[in-house]
Design an enzyme around this catalytic site. Sequence first.
Site, mmCIF file in Angstrom:
data_model
loop_
_atom_site.group_PDB
_atom_site.id
_atom_site.type_symbol
_atom_site.label_atom_id
_atom_site.label_comp_id
_atom_site.label_asym_id
_atom_site.label_seq_id
_atom_site.Cartn_x
_atom_site.Cartn_y
_atom_site.Cartn_z
ATOM 1 N N THR A 118 0.822 -1.222 0.000
ATOM 2 C CA THR A 118 0.000 0.000 0.000
ATOM 3 C C THR A 118 0.853 1.267 0.000
ATOM 4 O OG1 THR A 118 -0.138 -0.324 2.402
ATOM 5 C CG2 THR A 118 -2.052 -0.972 1.086
ATOM 6 N N ASN A 119 1.995 1.237 0.664
ATOM 7 C CA ASN A 119 2.899 2.392 0.719
ATOM 8 C C ASN A 119 4.326 1.918 0.428
ATOM 9 O OD1 ASN A 119 0.672 4.011 1.924
ATOM 10 N ND2 ASN A 119 1.074 2.745 3.720
ATOM 11 N N GLY A 199 0.347 -6.817 6.665
ATOM 12 C CA GLY A 199 -0.849 -7.494 7.141
ATOM 13 C C GLY A 199 -0.638 -8.165 8.484
ATOM 14 N N GLY A 217 -0.407 -3.223 14.165
ATOM 15 C CA GLY A 217 -1.650 -3.924 13.854
ATOM 16 C C GLY A 217 -2.506 -3.141 12.880
ATOM 17 N N CYS A 250 -3.284 3.322 7.056
ATOM 18 C CA CYS A 250 -4.051 2.621 8.098
ATOM 19 C C CYS A 250 -4.596 3.542 9.171
ATOM 20 C CB CYS A 250 -3.196 1.518 8.733
ATOM 21 S SG CYS A 250 -1.608 2.089 9.374
ATOM 22 N N GLU A 340 -11.821 -2.612 9.206
ATOM 23 C CA GLU A 340 -10.909 -1.755 8.444
ATOM 24 C C GLU A 340 -11.174 -1.902 6.950
ATOM 25 O OE1 GLU A 340 -6.175 -0.733 8.481
ATOM 26 O OE2 GLU A 340 -6.726 -2.844 8.244
ATOM 27 N N LEU A 419 3.336 2.874 12.623
ATOM 28 C CA LEU A 419 2.668 3.467 13.786
ATOM 29 C C LEU A 419 2.392 2.373 14.818
ATOM 30 C CD1 LEU A 419 0.053 5.663 11.853
ATOM 31 C CD2 LEU A 419 2.421 6.225 12.440
#
Length: 551
Positions: A118-119, A199, A217, A250, A340, A419
């Site tokens: 994703t990033n 993930g 997470g 996220c 999510e 994070l």
Amino acid sequence: MALDRDLQSIQEVRDLIAKAKEAQKVLATYSQEKVDKLICEIAKACAGEAERLAKMAVDETGFGVWQDKVLKNLLGSTITYEYCKDMKTVGIIKECEECGLMEVGVPMGIVAALIPSTNPTSTTMYKSIISIKAGNAIVISPHPNAKGCILETVKIIREAITRAGAPADIVQSISLTTIDATNTLLKSRDIGVILATGGEAMVRAAYSSGNPAIGVGPGNGPAYIERTADIPLAVKRIFDSKTFDNGTICASEQSIVTEKCIKDKVVEEVKKQGGYFLNAEETKKLSGFILRANGTMNPKIVGKSAKVIADMAGFSIPEGTRVLVSEQTTVAKDNPYSREKLCPILAFYTEPSWEAACERCMQILYNEGVGHTMTIHSQDKNVIREFALKKPVSRLLVNTPGALGGTGATTALAPALTLGCGAVGGSATSDNITPLNLINIRRVAYGIKELEEVRGSNPAPAKTAGYTPAPSGSTYTPRGDVYGAHFNEQINAGYDEIIKQSRVHSKKPCAVPAPTPGAFVSTAKPASGSANVSAADVEAITKEILKRLGN
């Protein structure tokens, strides 16, 4: 015979680790100034390629918006550099002569870095810079679906390292991406720390590897719009976040929670700014695309626009729709809207009071995303304080977009693309990860008190008879004169003679005659409080010594 791909990938990882160890030894000799010049060169090189790498990432993964990925790349390069450039991480990082303390920064060694799809490029930049700033080498395990753009980012970083005169192998990446390769990397005894972004399965693998690990997470942050909020501005910020790179960060909002007394105003503003409320049929259709059969997020919706997602689900939406919104009343693992969703989909909850809204937010977080991030839009400091005291999150963001505030772009938090979620979220830290999370600190502490000062007025144990305190400044404490000085001289002389004899005759059986009764008896008067010692006592002591010597 050629090795199969799995075996080749395992050998590649072993080779990468061996080269990283040698490169890290060189890096460990660098001064703080030299390290800082190195990461400056890397940040400049990455920023110069921010747009090209952003487009590569979108083309390869199909996730997100390249214009937003440019900003992510700048966050992972120049913004990260500017934040940590003056941070002391190498050598003596803190010293206090008055309190007798000194702290020394010690690298952890080799960082094993998992990079998500994703990033991909921004996280590679960010993890490389913070690892090197902390004096560590880094070996990257790229997500297979983003391997091309990640390897290109690593190439740019290695070229910058070479220009700075440092070993290029400070930063390396696996090229044969297999599960065996990643497991070999994570479980290697030469890894200092694992930095896992990805993930849940990958993060669990990091924590079960046997190596120190920093993992994060899933997010599932609710956005609470409280009655005192500036509603148009609150909705703008939520949509700025949820549409930024099509929701792939996220920390982005996953639901809106508001109060009944302002619901109509919030709904009106959501529609005005491009939100589309799904009807019951559309909600049902879309729910089948959010989660896979195994209960995990469907990668087909990740980073896609609202229109693409609606087309996949089989319904049409108005032109200009930015976010799909579904009104919900329940929170559960099997309700995909309360989970999510890394795309422009939001759940919408209405509660009768701020207290009920508070409980709803707790329910959402404990369903998924506990320990991560949530946002609140309010002007009531008391309500904000209550949320701060009760919410199980590591970041409570106030009046700011979640995705941008959580990563430090619109707040004073450390800029980060990893994070921490704290213990409640199964993470080793609640921090936005910085170079300080990737060093050990060796603490040097000078003595500043003696035992008597520590004890103060508290009672001390009774002194043994004949105890002689050490003179001030002395480093030697004399043995207590338990039986009187003259007796001690005689008994010690007897011990010395017996030990001497035992050494001379150690290679053959030797019977040492028992001492003559009274031979070691002191003729001096015992010290006050001392016990009278008989010849039998001395004989017993002598026999015990012989027994311990093996005679």
